[in-house]
Design a protein around this motif. Sequence first.
Motif, PDB file in Angstrom:
ATOM      1  N   TYR A   2       0.817  -1.230   0.000  1.00 42.88           N
ATOM      2  CA  TYR A   2       0.000   0.000   0.000  1.00 42.88           C
ATOM      3  C   TYR A   2       0.847   1.274   0.000  1.00 42.88           C
ATOM      4  N   THR A  37      -1.968  -3.328  -8.886  1.00 50.81           N
ATOM      5  CA  THR A  37      -3.435  -3.207  -8.812  1.00 50.81           C
ATOM      6  C   THR A  37      -3.828  -1.954  -8.032  1.00 50.81           C
ATOM      7  N   LEU A  38      -3.140  -1.754  -6.896  1.00 50.04           N
ATOM      8  CA  LEU A  38      -3.497  -0.616  -6.032  1.00 50.04           C
ATOM      9  C   LEU A  38      -3.155   0.727  -6.659  1.00 50.04           C
ATOM     10  N   SER A  39      -1.985   0.805  -7.282  1.00 53.53           N
ATOM     11  CA  SER A  39      -1.523   2.118  -7.758  1.00 53.53           C
ATOM     12  C   SER A  39      -2.464   2.675  -8.837  1.00 53.53           C
ATOM     13  N   GLY A  40      -3.011   1.787  -9.652  1.00 52.44           N
ATOM     14  CA  GLY A  40      -3.953   2.236 -10.685  1.00 52.44           C
ATOM     15  C   GLY A  40      -5.176   2.876 -10.069  1.00 52.44           C
ATOM     16  N   VAL A  41      -5.680   2.261  -9.002  1.00 52.08           N
ATOM     17  CA  VAL A  41      -6.883   2.795  -8.334  1.00 52.08           C
ATOM     18  C   VAL A  41      -6.557   4.088  -7.596  1.00 52.08           C
ATOM     19  N   ILE A  42      -5.434   4.096  -6.880  1.00 54.85           N
ATOM     20  CA  ILE A  42      -5.079   5.286  -6.094  1.00 54.85           C
ATOM     21  C   ILE A  42      -4.838   6.486  -7.015  1.00 54.85           C
ATOM     22  N   ARG A  48      -6.308   7.257  -9.592  1.00 57.18           N
ATOM     23  CA  ARG A  48      -7.558   7.859 -10.088  1.00 57.18           C
ATOM     24  C   ARG A  48      -8.320   8.638  -9.007  1.00 57.18           C
ATOM     25  N   ILE A  49      -7.836   8.544  -7.741  1.00 56.82           N
ATOM     26  CA  ILE A  49      -8.523   9.300  -6.676  1.00 56.82           C
ATOM     27  C   ILE A  49      -8.166  10.786  -6.809  1.00 56.82           C
ATOM     28  N   SER A 107      -9.770   3.917  -1.872  1.00 55.25           N
ATOM     29  CA  SER A 107      -8.902   2.928  -2.535  1.00 55.25           C
ATOM     30  C   SER A 107      -9.367   1.489  -2.274  1.00 55.25           C
ATOM     31  N   PRO A 128     -11.628  -0.412  -3.694  1.00 55.79           N
ATOM     32  CA  PRO A 128     -11.701  -1.323  -4.852  1.00 55.79           C
ATOM     33  C   PRO A 128     -10.333  -1.917  -5.207  1.00 55.79           C
ATOM     34  N   GLY A 129      -9.291  -1.099  -5.069  1.00 51.95           N
ATOM     35  CA  GLY A 129      -7.927  -1.589  -5.341  1.00 51.95           C
ATOM     36  C   GLY A 129      -7.484  -2.599  -4.301  1.00 51.95           C
TER      37      GLY A 129
END
Lengths: 293, 342
Positions: free
Chosen positions: A94, A179-184, A186-187, A214, A216-217
């Motif tokens: 994370y 996976t996480l960085s893509g979602v974060i 977009r925040i 975050s 969903p990520g």
Amino acid sequence: MAAVTAHGAPTLPRSSAWLLLTPALAMFILFFAVPFLTMATMSVLSGNPMVVPNPRFTTRHFERILDDVYYLETLWITVRLGLSTTIVSLLIGYPLALWLARARSRTTRTLLMMAVLAPMMMGLVVRTYAWLAMYSNRGVINGSLAWLGLTDEPIQFLGSEAAVVVALAHIYVPFMILTLSGVIARIDTRLEEAARGLGASSAAAFLQVTLPLSMPGILAGSLLVFALAISAYVTPIVIGNYNIQTLPMLVYQQISSSFNLGFAAALGIVLLIVALLLVGAYNRVMARAPGAA
Amino acid sequence: MLNRRTLLGAAAGTLAMPTLLGAQEANTLRITGWGGAWGEVMRSKHIPTFEKAHNCTVEVDTAFPFVPKLLASPRGRPVYDVLHTNSNEQWSVFEQGLVERRPDLKLVPNAAKTYPYATSDSIVGIVIFTSAIGLAWRKDRIQAAPASWKDFWKPEYAGKRASYVIPANSLGQALFMMAGKVYGKGFKDLDASFKAMEAVKPVRLFDFTGGAENAILAGELDIAVLHDTAAYRNQDKVPVEFAAPSEGVMALEQVLSVTTGTPKKALAHEWINFMLSQEVQRSMAETVWYSPVRSDLTLAEKYRGKLLTTPEQVATLVQMPWQWYNENKDRIDDRVNRIFRG
């Protein structure tokens, strides 16, 4: 000609939609549905239909699993290993994903991305053997401890659950970060700034805005790592030194040396059912979390 | 531009394709085999010789495990023509009707030149080479050479000895049976074997022999259950020695069998005969350190006293009761899994 929905978006005719779906559907049927049905069938047959002419229907493979606490304990160890690896990967992944997503400098982002991707360029077996070199009696850790005069005899890292979890987490943490960085990324950072502008501390803004958004990520990364960790074979057997026994190891044993395909299939089905139940429960919990879509 | 002649040629070629492929298929011998040093010598030297002599192609599958693939292939159309494994697996596949009990020895003239153990009752198929399973030990770490299998259990080797994952490895299974003989009433004394497995902990366990070989060569461990081949071929690089325990060395046989229903029976027998030829037996012994099964070979001085070539040396080989082991495998696996679980 494409029709138009009430919202104005064009839609494809049903026949064209099916045509477009066909390749994906064929892949799904060929590489998932057929193998799964074959495995499910094998698990309830008394013998291999290739060898035994008229195999009977039987539940004995499942009875063997349920009647013997050893298999249930092994199932628990497998799930525990999956959960521990997921938690460790999330805790390590994370902050790195956050850093990667929020880095202003393009160079920093590129270097971080390279650092994340570099281990993935090496094969799983290579990475596992690298950990073997770290943990072994004359390996990097024991060698350093002995050189510093801190130990006389090597510490037996191999065969401990912690050693397996660390090695698995190292192998799977890039999946979590990507996976996480893509979602974060977009925040919208203005939401955090607004929270801070309204008097929230940095920690509170993170906990009440960024972390929930975050989810969903976290959900996707965790499911990915959990699925990979419970089905891992090479790392648990090499680093676990057979002290740590998991269901994939028993499945491989049954196929490669006992040639009992029926029992191997039953073990696989049990692992799949338990994994699906856990994933379903996790999905439900995370869906209720604040910020989840 | 496509003219009529090109079009007709292409059409004829397409129509002839199945026939050509069928002809190639009929001339292809599918076998299993090992990689590493064994595979290198086979690929570079012996397989081309055989292909030339018999105008055929030999396809070798070195991706272990072989038996599940044979099990998954249709009856009467086996995926292999000749199955090469250790003796324990041959019994399993024979009992499932996938290989013949013995090749037709009339079609294998070289079989007449082998020691009797190559076709003994404890073997399915025919042995082409053997290694002796004993104890490999580091001369720079251990003062006195191990003399008995019991030495492997000495407390000073705790955590510094290597054995194998018993359900998956034939050396581990052989040690299990030997423990029954050394500490109990014989190879089939399960209670004695189970107790011995409890007592051997802590021990590093490997699923492949190569893992233990690498660990002892790297100096990671002091002593390992290993075949003589692995120790001898590395003695010029590291101070490793092979000890033949007084209770006997266990035979790790390389066995060939003909698969049931193969349409290439004649070629399969030719291959077995070829592997038993003087040329292949000598070459594999002198390059890869496997003991030949031919009784009429005299190897160079370097190999005497190490490889098992004389009747006296061959008499020290112990053939394990694999048929009994396989009948009890599930029971043994269940228990040893529990014993070695942390």
